[in-house]
Write an enzyme that holds these catalytic residues in place. Structure first.
Site, PDB file in Angstrom:
ATOM      1  CD  GLU A 156    -118.921  20.596  20.808  1.00  0.00           C
ATOM      2  OE1 GLU A 156    -119.982  20.674  20.151  1.00  0.00           O
ATOM      3  OE2 GLU A 156    -117.912  20.021  20.361  1.00  0.00           O
ATOM      4  CD  GLU A 261    -113.156  17.041  20.893  1.00  0.00           C
ATOM      5  OE1 GLU A 261    -113.493  17.475  19.785  1.00  0.00           O
ATOM      6  OE2 GLU A 261    -113.953  16.886  21.850  1.00  0.00           O
TER       7      GLU A 261
END
Length: 370
Positions: A156, A261
């Site tokens: 991220e 995820e």
């Protein structure tokens, strides 16, 4: 000819065939083309969730550590590493024939506070932070050399608009922190796969920036094997056509594509909600938690169809995708029960609160059995 015996024998064959089909899991069908797995929480990887282990053994051939391999868990104090839970995760994977994925080496959100403070209590210097990144990565990756299939090296680091996230790593070091992390991980284990992982990957800005990052690393001769598309999806987001464009764009950059995820939020979102930033928190309101006693049939079908639409996409691109990882095994222990609103009842995974497979699991198995 004994007709009764013939009929009985035929029934035995049919029943046996049906039983064999029922026992086939996703790892035998989806697993023909890519790794298929889930994140494991610490209770599961410690071996205290027999129902989860039963699903793992039937359906999965890979697993990712949900929290125990993040830097705040591994190095809560400078120079004092705690590998106990991470060791048990790797041992669990080896015992259950799973390829373990390490998650994650560099992430702004769950880094220990000391990481960014100098000995004088002020912000750490650029040189000190670089040394801390190198020390952490070298120590962790070296410990599991030859036992981990791949690492989420950086997590991220890019905003939805394509700019670099103004994290402490970026503000102190600059975008070079990504180069440093990937290079150090490769030096610590030259054979392990290395990935960049991020959410909202269907956004054009993030798609283009991720492609630029991959090309940059490759041009510098720094190893990167894959891009993880965090897929915290909803019933009406992301746009599946834009999502597919990103999948194709990352593959065109010469790296593997991984679906990471993966889950499907079925609950209404608070105003202003977006992405998957863990720091988002909203006050509980009953209107955000409408299905406390189970999903209505129409909503359950909508969820089933939505999940299957994505797996049909994954099947079409099975030549590009090397891993599909769900974020959790059962609805009962999904993080979406507590994020972005605590205390909700969500239904985002392939197995319900009783660890029973939802209808879509059979659909997925049949799809990949073609």
């Amino acid at each position: 000819m004994n007709v009764s015996r013939f009929i009985f024998s035929s029934l035995v064959v049919v029943v046996s065939s049906c039983a064999a089909y029922a026992q086939k899991g996703m790892k035998e069908t989806v697993g023909q083309y890519c790794l298929i797995g889930s994140s494991l929480n610490q209770r599961q990887s410690d071996g205290h969730d027999a129902a989860a282990t039963a699903i793992v053994r039937t359906h999965f051939n890979t697993a990712v550590a949900e929290n125990c391999m993040k830097s705040e868990s591994l190095q809560p104090e400078e120079g004092k590493f705690d590998f106990s839970a991470a060791d048990r995760f790797v041992e669990y994977c080896e015992k259950n024939d799973l390829k373990p994925i390490g998650h994650c080496l560099v992430w702004h959100s769950q880094a220990p506070r000391w990481f960014f403070k100098g000995k004088d209590g002020k912000e750490v210097t650029r040189e000190e932070l670089i040394n801390r990144i190198k020390t952490h990565i070298h120590t962790v990756v070296s410990r599991y050399k030859g036992r981990i299939h791949g690492w989420d090296v950086v997590n991220e680091a890019i905003e939805d608009n394509g700019s670099f996230r103004k994290s402490k790593f970026y503000n102190i070091i600059g975008e070079e922190f990504i180069d440093i992390a990937f290079q150090e991980a490769h030096e610590a284990d030259p054979n392990v796969e290395l990935y960049y992982n991020d959410y909202s990957m269907s956004n054009k800005g993030k798609r283009d920036a991720t492609c630029r990052l991959v090309k940059h690393l490759k041009e510098k001769g720094i190893r990167i094997d894959g891009v993880g598309m965090q897929s915290h999806n909803g019933l009406d987001y992301p746009n599946i056509d834009e999502y597919e464009k990103s999948l194709e764009a990352f593959a065109a950059c010469g790296v593997n594509v991984m679906i990471t995820e993966l889950d499907f939020n079925v609950l209404p979102n608070p105003r202003g909600f977006g992405g998957a930033a863990v720091e988002q928190n909203y006050d509980y309101q009953k209107k955000y938690n409408p299905y406390t006693k189970g999903l209505p049939k129409d909503k359950a079908k909508e969820l089933n169809d939505r999940i299957f639409d994505f797996f049909k996409l994954y099947y079409r691109h099975r030549d590009k995708i090397t891993r599909i990882n769900l974020w959790g095994i059962s609805d009962a222990n999904s993080w979406l029960n507590g994020w972005p609103v605590r205390g909700r009842t969500n239904y985002p995974l392939l197995f319900d609160r009783d660890y029973k497979a939802k209808p879509v699991v059979k659909d997925i198995i049949k799809l990949y059995k073609k």
